[in-house]
Design an enzyme around this catalytic site. Structure first.
Site, PDB file in Angstrom:
ATOM      1  N   ARG A  51     111.179  44.479  65.113  1.00  0.00           N
ATOM      2  CA  ARG A  51     111.318  43.203  65.853  1.00  0.00           C
ATOM      3  C   ARG A  51     113.087  43.052  65.463  1.00  0.00           C
ATOM      4  O   ARG A  51     114.103  42.322  66.149  1.00  0.00           O
ATOM      5  CB  ARG A  51     110.547  42.174  65.197  1.00  0.00           C
ATOM      6  CG  ARG A  51     110.326  41.767  66.712  1.00  0.00           C
ATOM      7  CD  ARG A  51     109.159  40.116  66.237  1.00  0.00           C
ATOM      8  NE  ARG A  51     108.994  39.999  64.857  1.00  0.00           N
ATOM      9  CZ  ARG A  51     108.342  38.703  64.714  1.00  0.00           C
ATOM     10  NH1 ARG A  51     107.286  38.555  65.682  1.00  0.00           N
ATOM     11  NH2 ARG A  51     107.731  38.844  63.291  1.00  0.00           N
ATOM     12  N   LYS A 148      95.766  49.746  56.742  1.00  0.00           N
ATOM     13  CA  LYS A 148      94.437  48.962  56.657  1.00  0.00           C
ATOM     14  C   LYS A 148      95.163  47.753  56.162  1.00  0.00           C
ATOM     15  O   LYS A 148      96.531  47.773  56.494  1.00  0.00           O
ATOM     16  CB  LYS A 148      94.419  49.702  55.206  1.00  0.00           C
ATOM     17  CG  LYS A 148      94.705  49.024  54.073  1.00  0.00           C
ATOM     18  CD  LYS A 148      94.278  48.534  52.676  1.00  0.00           C
ATOM     19  CE  LYS A 148      94.708  47.624  51.813  1.00  0.00           C
ATOM     20  NZ  LYS A 148      94.026  47.713  50.635  1.00  0.00           N
ATOM     21  N   ASP A 177      93.949  55.658  54.627  1.00  0.00           N
ATOM     22  CA  ASP A 177      93.571  55.359  53.031  1.00  0.00           C
ATOM     23  C   ASP A 177      94.395  56.178  52.496  1.00  0.00           C
ATOM     24  O   ASP A 177      94.078  57.094  52.076  1.00  0.00           O
ATOM     25  CB  ASP A 177      92.624  55.208  52.638  1.00  0.00           C
ATOM     26  CG  ASP A 177      91.668  54.524  51.875  1.00  0.00           C
ATOM     27  OD1 ASP A 177      92.293  54.773  50.969  1.00  0.00           O
ATOM     28  OD2 ASP A 177      90.475  54.123  51.271  1.00  0.00           O
ATOM     29  N   HIS A 178      94.931  55.443  51.545  1.00  0.00           N
ATOM     30  CA  HIS A 178      96.391  55.986  51.177  1.00  0.00           C
ATOM     31  C   HIS A 178      95.692  56.776  49.693  1.00  0.00           C
ATOM     32  O   HIS A 178      96.435  57.983  48.239  1.00  0.00           O
ATOM     33  CB  HIS A 178      97.721  55.320  50.583  1.00  0.00           C
ATOM     34  CG  HIS A 178      97.745  54.947  49.726  1.00  0.00           C
ATOM     35  ND1 HIS A 178      96.899  52.856  49.169  1.00  0.00           N
ATOM     36  CD2 HIS A 178      97.394  54.033  47.728  1.00  0.00           C
ATOM     37  CE1 HIS A 178      97.197  52.673  48.967  1.00  0.00           C
ATOM     38  NE2 HIS A 178      97.337  53.081  48.231  1.00  0.00           N
ATOM     39  N   LYS A 182      96.170  61.308  47.266  1.00  0.00           N
ATOM     40  CA  LYS A 182      96.978  61.303  45.789  1.00  0.00           C
ATOM     41  C   LYS A 182      95.743  62.484  45.676  1.00  0.00           C
ATOM     42  O   LYS A 182      94.814  63.044  45.990  1.00  0.00           O
ATOM     43  CB  LYS A 182      95.975  60.413  45.169  1.00  0.00           C
ATOM     44  CG  LYS A 182      96.528  58.827  44.907  1.00  0.00           C
ATOM     45  CD  LYS A 182      96.035  57.403  44.292  1.00  0.00           C
ATOM     46  CE  LYS A 182      96.301  56.603  44.331  1.00  0.00           C
ATOM     47  NZ  LYS A 182      97.935  56.187  43.862  1.00  0.00           N
ATOM     48  N   ASP A 235      89.738  43.926  50.791  1.00  0.00           N
ATOM     49  CA  ASP A 235      90.933  44.794  50.582  1.00  0.00           C
ATOM     50  C   ASP A 235      90.817  46.161  49.887  1.00  0.00           C
ATOM     51  O   ASP A 235      91.632  46.725  49.804  1.00  0.00           O
ATOM     52  CB  ASP A 235      91.513  44.121  49.351  1.00  0.00           C
ATOM     53  CG  ASP A 235      92.951  44.082  49.534  1.00  0.00           C
ATOM     54  OD1 ASP A 235      93.361  44.649  50.717  1.00  0.00           O
ATOM     55  OD2 ASP A 235      93.856  44.450  48.397  1.00  0.00           O
ATOM     56  N   HIS A 240      88.858  51.594  50.162  1.00  0.00           N
ATOM     57  CA  HIS A 240      89.323  52.686  48.556  1.00  0.00           C
ATOM     58  C   HIS A 240      88.484  53.499  47.774  1.00  0.00           C
ATOM     59  O   HIS A 240      87.818  54.189  47.732  1.00  0.00           O
ATOM     60  CB  HIS A 240      90.585  51.834  47.793  1.00  0.00           C
ATOM     61  CG  HIS A 240      91.687  51.504  48.582  1.00  0.00           C
ATOM     62  ND1 HIS A 240      92.485  52.895  49.570  1.00  0.00           N
ATOM     63  CD2 HIS A 240      92.206  50.416  48.402  1.00  0.00           C
ATOM     64  CE1 HIS A 240      93.208  51.570  50.251  1.00  0.00           C
ATOM     65  NE2 HIS A 240      93.366  50.565  49.273  1.00  0.00           N
ATOM     66  N   LYS A 331      92.267  41.817  39.849  1.00  0.00           N
ATOM     67  CA  LYS A 331      93.865  42.069  39.638  1.00  0.00           C
ATOM     68  C   LYS A 331      93.409  41.050  38.209  1.00  0.00           C
ATOM     69  O   LYS A 331      92.628  40.061  37.962  1.00  0.00           O
ATOM     70  CB  LYS A 331      94.248  41.178  41.075  1.00  0.00           C
ATOM     71  CG  LYS A 331      94.198  42.074  42.018  1.00  0.00           C
ATOM     72  CD  LYS A 331      94.942  40.928  43.655  1.00  0.00           C
ATOM     73  CE  LYS A 331      95.131  42.325  44.207  1.00  0.00           C
ATOM     74  NZ  LYS A 331      95.963  43.122  44.020  1.00  0.00           N
TER      75      LYS A 331
HETATM   76  P1  NAD Z   1     106.149  42.997  56.903  1.00  0.00           P
HETATM   77  O1  NAD Z   1     105.178  41.985  56.941  1.00  0.00           O
HETATM   78  O2  NAD Z   1     106.437  43.262  55.771  1.00  0.00           O
HETATM   79  O3  NAD Z   1     106.849  44.388  58.560  1.00  0.00           O
HETATM   80  C1  NAD Z   1     106.498  43.772  59.910  1.00  0.00           C
HETATM   81  C2  NAD Z   1     107.074  44.926  60.409  1.00  0.00           C
HETATM   82  O4  NAD Z   1     106.638  44.348  61.903  1.00  0.00           O
HETATM   83  C3  NAD Z   1     108.481  44.547  61.287  1.00  0.00           C
HETATM   84  O5  NAD Z   1     109.626  45.317  60.921  1.00  0.00           O
HETATM   85  C4  NAD Z   1     108.475  43.580  62.081  1.00  0.00           C
HETATM   86  O6  NAD Z   1     109.565  43.610  62.243  1.00  0.00           O
HETATM   87  C5  NAD Z   1     106.991  44.183  62.709  1.00  0.00           C
HETATM   88  N1  NAD Z   1     107.028  44.037  64.218  1.00  0.00           N
HETATM   89  C6  NAD Z   1     106.321  42.350  63.091  1.00  0.00           C
HETATM   90  N2  NAD Z   1     105.876  42.054  65.074  1.00  0.00           N
HETATM   91  C7  NAD Z   1     106.367  42.453  65.213  1.00  0.00           C
HETATM   92  C8  NAD Z   1     105.980  42.128  66.809  1.00  0.00           C
HETATM   93  N3  NAD Z   1     105.700  42.140  67.564  1.00  0.00           N
HETATM   94  N4  NAD Z   1     107.405  43.732  67.425  1.00  0.00           N
HETATM   95  C9  NAD Z   1     107.186  45.458  67.307  1.00  0.00           C
HETATM   96  N5  NAD Z   1     107.585  44.902  65.776  1.00  0.00           N
HETATM   97  C10 NAD Z   1     107.507  44.362  64.367  1.00  0.00           C
HETATM   98  O7  NAD Z   1     104.382  44.255  57.131  1.00  0.00           O
HETATM   99  P2  NAD Z   1     104.254  46.076  55.809  1.00  0.00           P
HETATM  100  O8  NAD Z   1     103.981  45.210  53.893  1.00  0.00           O
HETATM  101  O9  NAD Z   1     104.824  47.017  56.066  1.00  0.00           O
HETATM  102  O10 NAD Z   1     102.949  45.952  56.374  1.00  0.00           O
HETATM  103  C11 NAD Z   1     102.675  46.845  57.871  1.00  0.00           C
HETATM  104  C12 NAD Z   1     101.406  46.657  57.543  1.00  0.00           C
HETATM  105  O11 NAD Z   1     100.746  47.423  56.551  1.00  0.00           O
HETATM  106  C13 NAD Z   1     100.670  45.820  57.630  1.00  0.00           C
HETATM  107  O12 NAD Z   1      99.281  46.234  58.128  1.00  0.00           O
HETATM  108  C14 NAD Z   1      99.450  46.375  56.237  1.00  0.00           C
HETATM  109  O13 NAD Z   1      98.750  45.060  56.091  1.00  0.00           O
HETATM  110  C15 NAD Z   1      99.620  47.324  56.208  1.00  0.00           C
HETATM  111  N6  NAD Z   1      99.711  47.656  54.367  1.00  0.00           N
HETATM  112  C16 NAD Z   1     100.701  47.676  54.032  1.00  0.00           C
HETATM  113  C17 NAD Z   1     100.864  47.650  52.802  1.00  0.00           C
HETATM  114  C18 NAD Z   1     102.779  47.138  51.563  1.00  0.00           C
HETATM  115  O14 NAD Z   1     102.482  47.407  51.033  1.00  0.00           O
HETATM  116  N7  NAD Z   1     103.405  46.509  51.967  1.00  0.00           N
HETATM  117  C19 NAD Z   1     100.161  48.780  51.443  1.00  0.00           C
HETATM  118  C20 NAD Z   1      99.008  48.478  52.700  1.00  0.00           C
HETATM  119  C21 NAD Z   1      98.534  48.473  54.273  1.00  0.00           C
END
Ligand code: NAD
Length: 483
Positions: A51, A148, A177-178, A182, A235, A240, A331
């Site tokens: 975005r 996820k 599923d990371h 591993k 979660d 996992h 946790k």
């Molecule tokens: P985040 O909130 O840091 O980032 C979200 C991203 O989505 C941003 O780049 C934002 O610009 C984009 N975005 C939001 N709305 C949008 C729209 N309408 N159009 C286009 N882009 C849009 O989220 P994150 O932590 O990077 O997580 C992303 C996904 O991965 C989620 O589903 C989260 O549950 C999953 N996830 C994250 C982690 C982690 O470690 N962060 C681990 C496992 C899973």
């Protein structure tokens, strides 16, 4: 021994959510590592799509910073970094609107493997799938990668599957599923199905019980709002821990082929017993030196969400009936570790007379220090008679395989390369995810119906005392949580 790096085919990878936390910490540094290793070919292109209003130069700076912060040993590889950043571009896009889509279409090249990583909230999966199709960005060979959580119950998972299936075949959908990426998890399959030694013993006749522990030292921190709606069951356990259980419990697939492996995992999930309420312990951490209490962190003094769960699970099939699986995750625990312990039965007769309880344990450590240890019983050295002692037969990769064994590719980078190769073995199939939710839903619904309140536990401990009793009732003990 030098591990072989086989470059994947040139690709265009679009990361929706390319400015998000996951992209910054895992996906972008992981791609750079594969680039440095020569696995990501120099012709490959990566497009960040998110975005934020940013141009390609701004994105390259963002990627450079992410690598400096999270790149580990390759963070200072400036020579490769310059070339890698040249492969990056950025499009400011709206998953729910028209902004950015034709620009993105203009960046896609013919004849490349095309993959779209949905690193965004699941609420956007359907929108992205629809727009990719609308703008003609995909063909029958394009792949999508989804993160996820894949739903929060069976109904929402079905809905997501339906939204994606409207535009993509199951063979194009890579549900990450990371844990499955591993090295040790894959090694578990190699150990089980590549050796004569283990498989004949891998059943309820020889295995007393199995423990799967995923312990974290961190609390929910800034993820409080999300986590309070999720809890450890959704979660961690539904995905996992369930995947680990499947790999331990599954029958040998006829070949190492994506659907053969996933068919066997699915059969395990379908064979899981419904869990009795008294076979589950839920917990919430209290405040400690490590930080505020769970309820403070999620900003709800009456929260009943669990930050810890321990459970006893039965698998009703010929192989496992009578051998319980004990799962726990939480946790703010004493140490960070992910481990599986396959605890074999005691000898049915000891020729050495009265001895302490000696039994073999195969321990598989996913983190930290990935590796496996087989506990074997030997004679205690010295002239003190035939006293027995348990020693670990260490199968640490670093020792056996030299530096390459220790230098393990991160799960995300391995999985992204699998997407480009078109190999779905380590990704969850839609029916698997649904079956896991079908097993999970009644457990969570039961808590709500009964008004179940989690037990508290001290930060930095091994969890609630009730979890100790869960095993003590079966005259068993948890392995220590240690890093
Ligand atoms: P985040 O909130 O840091 O980032 C979200 C991203 O989505 C941003 O780049 C934002 O610009 C984009 N975005 C939001 N709305 C949008 C729209 N309408 N159009 C286009 N882009 C849009 O989220 P994150 O932590 O990077 O997580 C992303 C996904 O991965 C989620 O589903 C989260 O549950 C999953 N996830 C994250 C982690 C982690 O470690 N962060 C681990 C496992 C899973």
């Amino acid at each position: 021994m030098v591990s072989r790096v086989i470059p994947v085919d040139p690709f265009d990878l679009v990361i929706f959510g390319g400015t998000g936390d996951l992209a910054r910490r895992k996906i972008l540094p992981g791609l750079f590592r594969r680039f440095c290793a020569g696995q990501m070919p120099p012709e490959a292109c990566v497009v960040g799509a998110a975005r934020a209003d940013m141009d390609t130069d701004g994105y390259r700076a963002f990627v450079g910073e992410a690598i400096a912060e999270f790149g580990g040993d390759i963070a200072n590889d400036t020579e490769n970094l310059g070339a890698f950043l040249q492969r990056m571009s950025y499009v400011s896009i709206d998953a729910r609107g028209e902004k950015g889509w034709s620009e993105l279409a203009g960046l896609m090249r013919e004849g490349m493997v095309r993959a779209f990583y949905f690193s965004v909230a699941p609420g956007l999966f359907g929108d992205l799938a629809e727009r990719l199709n609308q703008h003609g960005l995909t063909d029958a060979d394009s792949r999508i990668v989804v993160e996820k959580p894949f739903g929060r119950d069976l109904a929402t998972a079905k809905e997501l599957n339906r939204d994606l299936a409207a535009y993509f075949d199951e063979g194009q959908i890579y549900r990450i599923d990371h844990y499955l990426g591993k090295e040790t998890v894959q090694n578990l399959m190699a150990v089980r199905f590549g050796n004569m030694l283990f498989e004949p013993l891998w059943n309820s006749q020889y295995v007393d019980h199995i423990q799967i522990t995923v312990a974290e030292t961190v609390g929910v921190g800034g993820r409080g709002e999300y986590y309070d709606k999720s809890g450890a069951m959704r979660d961690m356990v539904q995905n996992h821990l369930m995947q680990l259980l499947c790999l331990i419990a599954m029958e040998p697939p006829s070949k190492f082929d994506p659907d053969a492996v996933r068919d066997e995992k699915l059969k395990v999930i379908r064979a899981l017993d419904a869990v009795e309420p008294h076979h589950i312990v839920r917990g919430q951490y209290e405040a400690g030196e490590e930080g505020p209490s769970f309820r403070e962190e999620v900003n709800d003094p009456r929260s009943r969400t669990e930050s810890y769960i321990a459970m006893k699970i039965g698998v009703s099939n010929w192989r496992w009936a009578g051998t319980p699986f004990y799962l726990r995750t939480g946790k703010r625990l004493k140490a960070r570790c992910s481990e599986i312990h396959v605890v074999f039965k005691e000898l049915n007769h000891s020729i050495f007379g009265e001895q302490e309880d000696h039994r073999n344990v195969l321990s598989i450590r996913l983190q930290p220090n990935e590796g496996m240890t087989l506990g074997v019983t030997i004679k205690e050295p010295g002239p003190g008679g035939m006293r027995l002692v348990d020693v670990p037969l260490d199968m640490s990769f670093a020792d056996a395989l030299g530096a390459d064994g220790a230098d393990q590719t991160d799960a995300y980078e391995r999985l992204i390369m699998d997407v480009i190769r078109g190999n779905q073995t380590l990704f969850m199939r839609g029916d698997e995810v649904e079956a896991a939710w079908a097993w999970t839903d009644p457990i969570i619904n039961g808590w709500h119906t009964r008004g179940d309140v989690p037990k508290t536990y001290d930060s930095g401990s091994e969890g609630p005392v009730d979890a100790v009793q869960l095993l003590a009732r079966d005259t068993r003990v948890w392995r220590k949580v240690s890093s």
